[in-house]
Design an enzyme around this catalytic site. Structure first.
Site, PDB file in Angstrom:
ATOM      1  CG  HIS A  97      -1.754  -1.041   1.555  1.00 53.86           C
ATOM      2  ND1 HIS A  97      -1.320  -2.208   2.106  1.00 53.86           N
ATOM      3  CD2 HIS A  97      -3.087  -1.172   1.409  1.00 53.86           C
ATOM      4  CE1 HIS A  97      -2.352  -3.026   2.270  1.00 53.86           C
ATOM      5  NE2 HIS A  97      -3.434  -2.431   1.860  1.00 53.86           N
ATOM      6  CG  ASP A 100       1.848  -0.994   3.277  1.00 52.27           C
ATOM      7  OD1 ASP A 100       1.095  -0.518   4.134  1.00 52.27           O
ATOM      8  OD2 ASP A 100       1.508  -1.899   2.479  1.00 52.27           O
ATOM      9  CG  ASP A 292      -4.690 -10.780  -1.155  1.00 45.36           C
ATOM     10  OD1 ASP A 292      -3.816 -10.702  -2.044  1.00 45.36           O
ATOM     11  OD2 ASP A 292      -5.100  -9.789  -0.514  1.00 45.36           O
ATOM     12  CG  ASP A 305      -5.385 -10.987   7.011  1.00 43.37           C
ATOM     13  OD1 ASP A 305      -6.171 -11.478   6.181  1.00 43.37           O
ATOM     14  OD2 ASP A 305      -5.287  -9.759   7.210  1.00 43.37           O
TER      15      ASP A 305
HETATM   16  C1  XLS Z   1      -7.972  -6.467   4.018  1.00 48.60           C
HETATM   17  C2  XLS Z   1      -7.433  -6.716   2.710  1.00 48.60           C
HETATM   18  C3  XLS Z   1      -6.184  -5.934   2.373  1.00 48.60           C
HETATM   19  C4  XLS Z   1      -6.009  -5.908   0.892  1.00 48.60           C
HETATM   20  C5  XLS Z   1      -5.134  -4.815   0.399  1.00 48.60           C
HETATM   21  O1  XLS Z   1      -8.787  -7.220   4.525  1.00 48.60           O
HETATM   22  O2  XLS Z   1      -7.213  -8.083   2.543  1.00 48.60           O
HETATM   23  O3  XLS Z   1      -5.079  -6.433   3.032  1.00 48.60           O
HETATM   24  O4  XLS Z   1      -5.522  -7.131   0.427  1.00 48.60           O
HETATM   25  O5  XLS Z   1      -5.597  -3.583   0.801  1.00 48.60           O
HETATM   26 NI    NI Z   2      -6.256  -8.979   0.962  1.00 47.37          NI
HETATM   27 NI    NI Z   3      -8.096  -9.388   4.130  1.00 51.26          NI
END
Ligand code: XLS
Ligand code: NI
Ligand code: NI
Length: 435
Positions: A97, A100, A292, A305
């Site tokens: 981002h 970041d 992701d 996550d």
């Molecule tokens: C949040 C999102 C974030 C995106 C990028 O839940 O997964 O990390 O992948 O902004």
């Molecule tokens: Ni994400």
């Molecule tokens: Ni996420």
């Protein structure tokens, strides 16, 4: 256990007892016609890996990622660490981002100045280490100005600021030759309809997405655009709820050829779908862009996550990816962080090794599953009635309700075959654990 500094490079060594070896990821090994490295296209997430330090709702940092420095110097040290880490792990791509990569000041002008310095530095590091940017994105959700959304804020000045930040992001994507750019909604959604003009907010979101496309074409950025669906968190209802909702939004506004999807495992499960469901929905809409790679906790209702370690899930994910012909612009970004108690630098390596090996194993198993052919064979038989006779006419569009009425009258004894779910589930176990 060896210390972080002592680990030079993590390599494939399935017989090793060292925790710092890959048991399944062998970058150059060919699987399904491509090297594992090209099939998996692993990416490091800057926010979780380089910045996040274990803070949660109840406590502060448990890890030290300050590198004994302040200001821009600290971010230079972070960038050096990031690229060394990618070298150690044999990771080719990264994602970030805007916020970041550089210290954040009080104004947009100050932030972009700091960020630009860092982009110059990342540019040299990319060349030096042979790394690429899978995608970048804008953090249009942390600053309090974004408390009511960015492109869906009730305040037009916030819309403008969000657009300015995405413009910076697209210029940066072009400069760093990114393969893509991600739009994750952040706070695009609502907490209560009592204070929300949903129609206006969604139309504004579409206006924003259209201007992003116009700008992309204007500057000649050729990377892909991805929307990342998520159903809730931080808002009660996120507008990009799931893959199907995103496709509906894109089609309504004629944007379906401009955006693909970035599917996150944990967001799928938060939406009450399996990861595979979201991937399949993207695939059948021609919209699978990137992934992701993480996993949630089935007992917790938020985006934990976690690094992906569930091999059933990684197998079915790579099954969908392989069936769709593999990644083009996208890849597997570890939007994942080591647990708060896994607070050492060694844990960063160990968590990436766990995630990469789980996906490498998933790729191997998915390829085996496809080559085995039992699942395909079963499904080909299951739908075979559409290859001939009335079924073929339905597919070809050469029948109608009158014909079907007459046909149904002539069919006395319709038998539907077994769906054989348990058999198919045992095929998966056979592939995963058999010889
Ligand atoms: C949040 C999102 C974030 C995106 C990028 O839940 O997964 O990390 O992948 O902004
Ligand atoms: Ni994400
Ligand atoms: Ni996420």
């Amino acid at each position: 256990m060896e210390k972080y500094e002592a680990i030079n490079k993590v390599v494939y060594n399935p017989k090793s007892t060292s925790p710092f070896a890959f048991r399944f990821y062998n970058p150059d090994e060919m699987i399904a016609g491509k090297s594992m490295q090209k099939q998996l296209k692993f990416a490091m997430s800057y926010w979780h890996t380089i910045d996040a330090a274990g803070t949660d709702m109840f406590g502060g940092d448990t890890m030290d990622k300050y590198f004994n420095k302040t200001g821009v110097e600290r971010y230079i040290a972070k960038a050096n660490f990031a690229f060394d880490l990618m070298d150690k792990l044999q990771i080719e791509y990264y994602c970030f981002h805007d916020v970041d990569i550089a210290p954040q000041g009080n104004t947009f002008a100050e932030n972009t100045k700091n960020q630009n310095k860092m982009v110059d530095y990342l540019f040299t590091l990319q060349a030096k280490h042979g790394k690429k940017l899978l995608w970048n994105t804008a953090n249009n959700f942390s600053d309090k100005k974004f408390m009511a959304g960015a492109a869906t804020s009730p305040n037009a000045d916030v819309f403008a600021l969000a657009a300015a930040k995405v413009k910076w992001g697209l210029d940066t994507a072009k400069r760093l030759d990114a393969s893509g750019y991600v739009f994750w909604g952040g706070r695009e959604g609502y907490d209560t309809l009592l204070n929300t003009d949903m129609g206006l907010e969604l139309d504004n979101l579409a206006r924003f997405m259209k201007m992003a496309v116009e700008y992309k074409h204007k500057i000649g950025f050729t990377g892909a655009f991805y929307i990342e669906p998520k159903p809730k968190e931080p808002t009660k209802h996120q507008y990009d709820f799931d893959a199907a909702t995103c496709m509906n939004f894109l089609r309504k506004h004629g944007l379906e050829n401009e955006y693909k999807l970035n599917i996150e495992a944990n967001h799928a499960t938060l939406a009450g779908h399996t990861f595979q469901h979201e991937l399949r929905t993207a695939v059948i809409n021609g919209a699978l862009g990137s992934i992701d790679a993480n996993q949630g906790d089935p007992f917790l209702g938020w985006d934990t996550d976690q690094f992906p370690t569930n091999v059933y899930d990684t197998t079915m994910c790579m099954y969908e990816v392989l069936k769709a012909g593999g990644f083009t612009t996208g890849g597997l970004n570890f939007d994942a962080k080591a647990r708060r108690q896994s607070n050492t630098f060694e844990d960063i390596l160990l968590s990436y090794i766990a995630g990469m090996d789980s996906f490498a194993l998933g790729l191997r198993m998915a390829d085996k599953l496809i080559r085995d052919g039992r699942i395909d064979e079963f499904n080909n038989d299951r739908y075979a009635s559409y290859n001939i006779g009335i079924g073929k006419k339905i597919i070809d569009g050469t029948t109608n309700f009158d014909d079907l009425y007459a046909y149904a009258l002539s069919r006395e004894n319709i038998q539907v075959d077994s769906g054989r779910q348990e058999y198919l589930e045992s095929v998966i176990n056979n592939i995963l654990f058999g010889n």
